[in-house]
Motif scaffolding. Structure first.
Motif, PDB file in Angstrom:
ATOM      1  N   LEU A  70      -5.090 -20.745 -37.636  1.00 52.18           N
ATOM      2  CA  LEU A  70      -3.709 -20.856 -38.081  1.00 52.18           C
ATOM      3  C   LEU A  70      -2.820 -20.436 -36.917  1.00 52.18           C
ATOM      4  O   LEU A  70      -2.742 -19.256 -36.572  1.00 52.18           O
ATOM      5  CB  LEU A  70      -3.487 -19.967 -39.307  1.00 52.18           C
ATOM      6  CG  LEU A  70      -2.079 -19.905 -39.896  1.00 52.18           C
ATOM      7  CD1 LEU A  70      -1.574 -21.298 -40.263  1.00 52.18           C
ATOM      8  CD2 LEU A  70      -2.064 -18.986 -41.113  1.00 52.18           C
ATOM      9  N   ASN A  71      -2.155 -21.394 -36.296  1.00 53.76           N
ATOM     10  CA  ASN A  71      -1.429 -21.203 -35.043  1.00 53.76           C
ATOM     11  C   ASN A  71       0.045 -20.924 -35.335  1.00 53.76           C
ATOM     12  O   ASN A  71       0.822 -21.845 -35.610  1.00 53.76           O
ATOM     13  CB  ASN A  71      -1.590 -22.463 -34.188  1.00 53.76           C
ATOM     14  CG  ASN A  71      -0.930 -22.340 -32.824  1.00 53.76           C
ATOM     15  OD1 ASN A  71      -0.393 -21.296 -32.458  1.00 53.76           O
ATOM     16  ND2 ASN A  71      -0.974 -23.423 -32.061  1.00 53.76           N
ATOM     17  N   ALA A  82      -3.746 -24.497 -29.683  1.00 50.23           N
ATOM     18  CA  ALA A  82      -4.464 -25.512 -30.446  1.00 50.23           C
ATOM     19  C   ALA A  82      -5.625 -26.099 -29.650  1.00 50.23           C
ATOM     20  O   ALA A  82      -6.723 -26.313 -30.187  1.00 50.23           O
ATOM     21  CB  ALA A  82      -3.500 -26.610 -30.882  1.00 50.23           C
ATOM     22  N   LEU A  83      -5.406 -26.365 -28.369  1.00 53.88           N
ATOM     23  CA  LEU A  83      -6.486 -26.917 -27.548  1.00 53.88           C
ATOM     24  C   LEU A  83      -7.641 -25.935 -27.418  1.00 53.88           C
ATOM     25  O   LEU A  83      -8.819 -26.339 -27.438  1.00 53.88           O
ATOM     26  CB  LEU A  83      -5.949 -27.284 -26.165  1.00 53.88           C
ATOM     27  CG  LEU A  83      -5.156 -28.586 -26.074  1.00 53.88           C
ATOM     28  CD1 LEU A  83      -4.534 -28.741 -24.693  1.00 53.88           C
ATOM     29  CD2 LEU A  83      -6.063 -29.791 -26.382  1.00 53.88           C
ATOM     30  N   ALA A  84      -7.332 -24.649 -27.279  1.00 50.91           N
ATOM     31  CA  ALA A  84      -8.394 -23.643 -27.203  1.00 50.91           C
ATOM     32  C   ALA A  84      -9.194 -23.598 -28.496  1.00 50.91           C
ATOM     33  O   ALA A  84     -10.429 -23.467 -28.484  1.00 50.91           O
ATOM     34  CB  ALA A  84      -7.801 -22.274 -26.892  1.00 50.91           C
ATOM     35  N   ALA A  85      -8.514 -23.708 -29.617  1.00 51.07           N
ATOM     36  CA  ALA A  85      -9.206 -23.695 -30.908  1.00 51.07           C
ATOM     37  C   ALA A  85     -10.086 -24.935 -31.074  1.00 51.07           C
ATOM     38  O   ALA A  85     -11.232 -24.845 -31.526  1.00 51.07           O
ATOM     39  CB  ALA A  85      -8.180 -23.616 -32.039  1.00 51.07           C
ATOM     40  N   GLY A  94      -0.944 -25.591 -37.613  1.00 49.55           N
ATOM     41  CA  GLY A  94       0.046 -24.879 -36.820  1.00 49.55           C
ATOM     42  C   GLY A  94       1.434 -24.937 -37.404  1.00 49.55           C
ATOM     43  O   GLY A  94       1.758 -25.809 -38.222  1.00 49.55           O
ATOM     44  N   GLU A  95       2.263 -24.001 -36.964  1.00 50.77           N
ATOM     45  CA  GLU A  95       3.672 -24.076 -37.291  1.00 50.77           C
ATOM     46  C   GLU A  95       4.286 -25.247 -36.518  1.00 50.77           C
ATOM     47  O   GLU A  95       3.745 -25.726 -35.528  1.00 50.77           O
ATOM     48  CB  GLU A  95       4.380 -22.760 -36.933  1.00 50.77           C
ATOM     49  CG  GLU A  95       4.657 -21.865 -38.124  1.00 50.77           C
ATOM     50  CD  GLU A  95       5.546 -22.532 -39.165  1.00 50.77           C
ATOM     51  OE1 GLU A  95       6.517 -23.234 -38.793  1.00 50.77           O
ATOM     52  OE2 GLU A  95       5.279 -22.355 -40.359  1.00 50.77           O
ATOM     53  N   LYS A  96       5.425 -25.708 -37.016  1.00 56.26           N
ATOM     54  CA  LYS A  96       6.123 -26.812 -36.357  1.00 56.26           C
ATOM     55  C   LYS A  96       6.878 -26.292 -35.135  1.00 56.26           C
ATOM     56  O   LYS A  96       7.172 -25.102 -35.040  1.00 56.26           O
ATOM     57  CB  LYS A  96       7.059 -27.516 -37.362  1.00 56.26           C
ATOM     58  CG  LYS A  96       7.951 -26.577 -38.189  1.00 56.26           C
ATOM     59  CD  LYS A  96       9.067 -25.975 -37.391  1.00 56.26           C
ATOM     60  CE  LYS A  96       9.869 -24.966 -38.128  1.00 56.26           C
ATOM     61  NZ  LYS A  96      10.791 -24.210 -37.253  1.00 56.26           N
TER      62      LYS A  96
END
Length: 366
Positions: A70-71, A82-85, A94-96
């Motif tokens: 949850l970013n 996100a890329l790391a996840a 993720g949040e906007k």
């Protein structure tokens, strides 16, 4: 915990409190890890979630008991986190906005597709009874064929209340990228994708002043447009007029209205999950409030994560999807380009309208 989707939260800032309040009551989810660049902030957030441990971001990505990240970081960090996840084999919500710009966002969607994981993105406010009741009314033909809409967000700026507001005025911020996702996601949910935009923008003030907290009085620069207005042409032909501003002290404007061949629809604040929907039909005087006709009741931030968990378990589409968030980001970026260049701009992307939410459904069953 059973088959619950295990969630690791990254970014324990202001918005995390809303998710921490909601996640414990959502079916199909369990929060296991919390991370932040500030270890003290991570520990404070984890203390609000029994069973969750405070860790570093790298440890969270490598955790065997995290299925979804949850970013909740600032917009400029959305793509990096996100890329790391994704590289660690985790789903991401993720949040906007999805990323600071469409090039990054397109890379996220491609990386997720290669890794076989999903991307979801706020806002999930459109899953509540407010927007879903409005959608049900439109789909039922209550105002005939939609021909136009208006959407207004006006405020003098977030620096009045936020103790560290600088990120709102950096690339990836501004009223369009900050608040636009609520309004545009609602408009796409109601009227379908956007195919062309035109607009204008301005930045009347070169700097702003922090208005609250220990840094009150500190001045900081403005690096983005703070007043954006535009016209959106939806694929179905309807025209939406949009105004997003951090430069208006007071206004008496509706949040969203939709105008059809047989009436008009008043739509509540898309930054809220509920609210009254009203209709004014041909040959009727005044407005009539509609009963709830769709949406998750009692929804709050995090319902989109639970909707995504249900879809992952069932192999179906989730509603607050990366594709929808990418299209909304593309519309916003295209609108800013149109304002900069003084011309209309075709929106390269499209998306499907998410499936409607049945009234009173649970996010693990809808």
């Amino acid at each position: 915990m059973g088959d619950a989707l295990r969630v690791g939260l990254v970014g324990a800032g202001h918005i995390s409190g809303a998710y921490l309040d909601t996640l414990p009551r959502l079916p199909g989810l369990v929060l296991t890890k919390v991370a932040d660049i500030d270890p003290e902030r991570a520990r404070a957030a984890a203390a609000q979630a029994p069973g969750a441990a405070a860790v570093t971001p790298d440890d969270l990505f490598g955790s065997d008991d995290v299925d979804l990240v949850l970013n909740l970081t600032i917009p400029l960090a959305h793509a990096e986190i996100a890329l790391a996840a994704i590289a660690a084999g985790k789903h991401v919500y993720g949040e906007k906005p999805l990323a600071a710009e469409t090039g990054q966002a397109k890379g996220l969607l491609a990386a997720a597709d290669r890794a076989g994981v999903r991307i979801g993105c706020a806002p999930d406010t459109v899953l509540g009874t407010g927007i879903q009741t409005a959608r049900a009314a439109l789909d039922a033909g209550d105002i005939g064929r939609p021909v136009a809409a208006t959407a207004f967000m006006t405020t003098p700026g977030h620096e009045r209340w936020h103790p560290a507001p600088e990120f709102y005025y950096l690339p990836g911020g501004g009223p369009l990228l900050d608040m636009g996702p609520y309004y545009l996601t609602a408009l796409v949910t109601l009227l379908g994708p956007v195919r062309r935009v035109a607009g204008m923008s301005a930045a009347p003030r070169e700097s702003r002043v922090v208005g609250s907290g220990p840094r009150a009085g500190a001045r900081f620069p403005v690096e983005v447009e703070t007043h954006v207005t535009g016209v959106l042409e939806h694929a179905g032909g309807a025209l939406s007029t949009l105004m997003m501003s951090f430069d208006i002290w007071a206004a008496r404007l509706p949040h969203i209205e939709v105008y059809g061949t047989e009436g008009s629809l008043s739509v509540p604040d898309p930054n809220s999950f509920n609210g009254t929907v009203a209709v004014s039909r041909e040959q009727e005087q005044g407005w009539t409030d509609l009963p709830e006709r769709g949406g998750y009741r009692g929804a709050s931030r995090g319902f989109g994560v639970a909707d995504m968990a249900r879809a992952i378990a069932n192999g179906t589409d989730h509603r607050a999807s990366g594709e929808l968030a990418y299209h909304v980001l593309d519309v916003m970026e295209s609108l800013l380009a149109a304002a900069r260049d003084g011309r209309s701009v075709d929106v390269a992307s499209t998306c499907a309208r998410p499936a409607p939410v049945p009234l009173g459904a649970r996010p693990d069953e809808a």
